[in-house]
Design a protein around this motif. Sequence first.
Motif, short mmCIF file in Angstrom:
data_model
loop_
_atom_site.label_atom_id
_atom_site.label_comp_id
_atom_site.label_asym_id
_atom_site.label_seq_id
_atom_site.Cartn_x
_atom_site.Cartn_y
_atom_site.Cartn_z
N ASP A 24 0.81 -1.30 -0.06
CA ASP A 24 -0.07 0.17 0.14
C ASP A 24 0.87 1.13 0.01
OD1 ASP A 24 -2.33 1.51 -0.27
OD2 ASP A 24 -2.62 1.50 2.24
N ASN A 25 2.06 1.23 -0.78
CA ASN A 25 2.97 2.37 -1.09
C ASN A 25 3.67 2.86 0.27
OD1 ASN A 25 3.73 3.90 -3.06
ND2 ASN A 25 2.41 5.65 -2.66
N GLN A 26 3.71 2.04 1.12
CA GLN A 26 4.11 2.50 2.50
C GLN A 26 5.80 1.97 2.52
OE1 GLN A 26 2.41 3.51 5.26
NE2 GLN A 26 1.15 3.83 3.30
N ILE A 27 6.56 1.36 1.44
CA ILE A 27 7.88 1.19 1.32
C ILE A 27 8.45 2.01 -0.07
CG2 ILE A 27 9.45 -0.50 1.29
CD1 ILE A 27 7.54 -2.54 2.41
N GLU A 28 9.59 2.34 0.46
CA GLU A 28 10.31 2.91 -0.70
C GLU A 28 10.60 1.90 -1.84
OE1 GLU A 28 11.55 5.71 -3.33
OE2 GLU A 28 10.67 6.47 -1.23
N VAL A 29 10.35 1.97 -3.01
CA VAL A 29 10.41 1.07 -4.12
C VAL A 29 11.40 1.70 -5.12
CG1 VAL A 29 9.47 -0.68 -6.03
CG2 VAL A 29 8.28 -0.05 -3.67
N ILE A 30 12.51 0.77 -5.35
CA ILE A 30 13.36 1.23 -6.39
C ILE A 30 13.08 0.50 -7.76
CG2 ILE A 30 15.89 1.25 -7.24
CD1 ILE A 30 15.23 3.14 -4.83
N ASP A 31 12.31 1.36 -8.66
CA ASP A 31 12.04 0.57 -10.12
C ASP A 31 13.00 0.23 -10.93
OD1 ASP A 31 10.39 -0.17 -11.91
OD2 ASP A 31 9.05 1.43 -12.10
N GLY A 32 13.28 -1.02 -11.08
CA GLY A 32 14.25 -1.32 -11.96
C GLY A 32 13.72 -2.08 -13.24
N GLY A 33 12.25 -1.93 -13.38
CA GLY A 33 11.92 -2.68 -14.57
C GLY A 33 11.29 -3.97 -14.06
N ARG A 34 11.06 -4.65 -15.01
CA ARG A 34 10.47 -6.30 -14.73
C ARG A 34 11.83 -7.04 -14.67
NH1 ARG A 34 6.64 -8.61 -19.62
NH2 ARG A 34 5.81 -10.46 -18.50
N CYS A 35 11.28 -8.21 -13.74
CA CYS A 35 12.38 -8.74 -13.62
C CYS A 35 12.88 -9.81 -14.74
CB CYS A 35 12.32 -10.03 -12.15
SG CYS A 35 12.02 -8.82 -10.73
N GLN A 36 14.05 -10.14 -14.96
CA GLN A 36 14.72 -10.98 -15.89
C GLN A 36 14.13 -12.23 -15.86
OE1 GLN A 36 18.69 -11.31 -16.32
NE2 GLN A 36 18.77 -12.72 -17.82
N HIS A 37 14.15 -12.93 -14.75
CA HIS A 37 13.82 -14.47 -14.61
C HIS A 37 12.37 -14.72 -14.11
CE1 HIS A 37 17.62 -15.98 -15.88
NE2 HIS A 37 18.47 -15.03 -14.64
N GLY A 38 11.92 -13.86 -13.29
CA GLY A 38 10.44 -13.87 -12.90
C GLY A 38 10.22 -14.91 -11.84
N ILE A 39 11.30 -15.68 -11.47
CA ILE A 39 11.39 -16.76 -10.51
C ILE A 39 12.47 -16.79 -9.68
CG2 ILE A 39 12.46 -18.41 -11.68
CD1 ILE A 39 9.88 -20.44 -10.95
N GLU A 40 12.27 -17.13 -8.37
CA GLU A 40 13.50 -17.35 -7.37
C GLU A 40 14.54 -18.11 -7.58
OE1 GLU A 40 9.52 -16.44 -5.56
OE2 GLU A 40 10.55 -18.23 -6.80
#
Length: 330
Positions: free
Chosen positions: A158-174
Motif C-alpha cells: 500500500d505504498n508504505q515502502i520505498e520501491v526502486i523501480d528497475g523494471g520487470r525482473c529478467q527471470h521472474g522466479i526465485e
Amino acid sequence: MQDNKNNSQLVEIAVSLLESGNIVAVPTETVYGLACAINKPEAINLVYRIKNRPTQHPLIIHIAKADDLSNYAKEIPSYVSLLTNSLWPGPLTLVLKKSESVPAAITGGQDSVAIRMPAQPLLQQIIDQLGVPIAAPSANKFGGISPTEASHVIAEFDNQIEVIDGGRCQHGIESTIIDVRDHKTCTILRPGPISKGMLEKILSFNSEPVDIIDIQDKSIRFPGKYDKHYAPRKKLISFKNVYELSKLKEKYPEPYVIHHTPFTLESIKNYQIDSEAVIYSREIYKALRIADESICEVILIERPPLNNDWLAINDRLNRAITLHYREIID
C-alpha cells in the motif's frame, strides 16, 4: 519520489535509506526483494515483521563481489570457485557454513548461511556503494505471490515502502539454492533458473568428482521450503486438459483461467502464458496476481509439462495450488 530520476539518483536513494537503517524494495534478476543492510539489526527485524515471516526462516545475503564470499562463509569447498566463476553474478544461491560476521537473525539461528551475487545492474551498484551486503527476501507478505514488477510491491504494501523501480525482473522466479557445505556432494535445495544439467556440466571440470543430489535432509531450513508458498489469496485449482476445465467450470461458473495451451475461452476471464518454460516463468507470478485481484471466485490453472525444463515452475505451483482436479471431481 522517483519520477524522472536516473539510475545514479535511484542508487543514491537506496543507499541513503539502507545506511540509515531503513528497508527498501529493490529489483533483482529473479524477483523484487525487500532489502536491509545486514549490519542493521533493527532493519533485519523490520523485514521479518513487515513480511510476517517466521524468524526461524533464514534470509539470503546478497554480496557485491564473488571475493566477498569468504568474508561471510567458511570451510568453502574448492569446487565452489568453479560455480562462482561460471554462474555469478546470477540466480544461484550457495548454502555454506557461516562465518562469525553473519548475524544469527539472518540465518534463523542455523550455523549455515545462504549467499548469492545478483546480476541486476542497479542492485549491484547499490550493494557496492553501500559497502555492506544486504538481505533481500521477496518483497511480499510471507507465503504470497512473489513480485516481478515495482507496481506489485507498491500494491502489496500500500505504498508504505520505498520501491526502486528497475523494471520487470529478467527471470521472474526465485534463485536456485544449492547446499555446498560438503566437499564431495552438492545438494539442490530449491530448483530455479540454474538447472541440474548446468551444475553437472560445470562441476565435471573439477579435479575430483562432485555428486549432485536432490535434498535428503529435511531438517535444513531455506527460503521457499514451506509446503504452502507463492500462493494467491483465492483458491487455486489445477487441471490437465480441456475436459477437466469444462467439468470445473460446471462447479465454478465464473473462474479466472490461466493456461498455456491456446484454446478458446469465450466470456471467461483468462490469461494465456507462452508455452516456452523460460517465458512462462517470467509471466506466472504476474498472471497469478492479476487473477487474484479479479472479481472471479476461483483461479483455475492448467498444469505445465513435467519435464526438467519446467522443474522450478512446477515446484512453485505445487506449493501454491490449493487443490487438484481429482480432489474435487472424481
